[in-house]
Design a protein around this motif. Sequence first.
Motif, PDB file in Angstrom:
ATOM      1  N   PRO A   8       0.774  -1.128  -0.107  1.00 49.84           N
ATOM      2  CA  PRO A   8       0.011   0.027  -0.011  1.00 49.84           C
ATOM      3  C   PRO A   8       0.918   1.172  -0.020  1.00 49.84           C
ATOM      4  N   THR A  28      -9.944   9.101  -1.192  1.00 45.26           N
ATOM      5  CA  THR A  28     -10.741   8.243  -1.953  1.00 45.26           C
ATOM      6  C   THR A  28     -11.222   8.946  -3.165  1.00 45.26           C
ATOM      7  N   ARG A  33      -7.753   6.073  -6.936  1.00 40.24           N
ATOM      8  CA  ARG A  33      -7.269   6.138  -5.563  1.00 40.24           C
ATOM      9  C   ARG A  33      -8.149   5.826  -4.626  1.00 40.24           C
ATOM     10  N   LEU A  90      -7.535  -3.996  -7.023  1.00 45.00           N
ATOM     11  CA  LEU A  90      -6.665  -2.806  -6.710  1.00 45.00           C
ATOM     12  C   LEU A  90      -5.651  -2.268  -7.930  1.00 45.00           C
ATOM     13  N   CYS A  93      -5.662   0.736  -9.681  1.00 45.04           N
ATOM     14  CA  CYS A  93      -5.614   1.949  -8.810  1.00 45.04           C
ATOM     15  C   CYS A  93      -4.099   2.660  -9.043  1.00 45.04           C
ATOM     16  N   TRP A  96      -3.159   3.433  -3.497  1.00 42.32           N
ATOM     17  CA  TRP A  96      -4.006   2.607  -2.449  1.00 42.32           C
ATOM     18  C   TRP A  96      -3.677   2.553  -0.971  1.00 42.32           C
TER      19      TRP A  96
END
Length: 260
Positions: A8, A28, A33, A90, A93, A96
């Motif tokens: 992360p 977020t 994201r 994810l 993204c 994250w």
Amino acid sequence: MPDQLRAPDLLIASHGRSGSTLLAALLTSPPHRIVLNEPGIPRAVYGTHVRQQLQAAGLIPEARPAHLFDNPPQHSDPTELATELLAPCLSQCQRWGIKEVNPDWIRASAATLAPRQILILVRDLAESAASLYLKNKREGEPRSADWLIERFRTSLEALAELLESPAVPTRRVWYHQFVASEAARDELADWLDWPLDGTPDRNFDIYNRAHESAAHAGRVSSRSVGRYQPGHDAQLDAFVEQLLAATEPQRAITHADRPD
């Protein structure tokens, strides 16, 4: 087999009622994201709330049955489960992160997930204690005062450990400054290299916090700063004093170097 779940970009670690859900919402902005609220990745068991967050962000691929999050495959290794369930969601993204308040998952997430940055969010302890008491009361008092105070104390211990021996860029953020100052939020976004352009009350319905969204009119506000004033509710005052006494050794985490 999906690619391994990458580390992360951010871990938000906080004690209860410190504004961490608000900060996670601002960070977020799907599909690029997302900050997951309290996923507890190191325990290899995910709650329905994790699936709900990913669904709301449109990040669960059509080929991946959403029900897998409610009844996940059995894995003894949390990394294997994270790879199977979270990596496909994810992968699209750019950034994250995760937010945790449980002291066990704060420590385990920092140790096993190797986040690239850590934010430690803190708030005036008396105000946090009052907010915690009132939230528990609204919910029908599912937790005893002793349980709440011990959880709060151990969360502060976990935060202090992160600050004492930072393995990655780590920063402490104070709630009162964060909510009151747009300049402080902009400076934090620059430090993170991550815009705070999300919806402030995103997913508050998932966490049964519709009343908070309504109270702040769906925006960042300092309405809760300085709101607790002793002398109006004896039981509330007693809880605040009990929590302050129990957390005296950890007081520095929220008060040392505190900006005005």
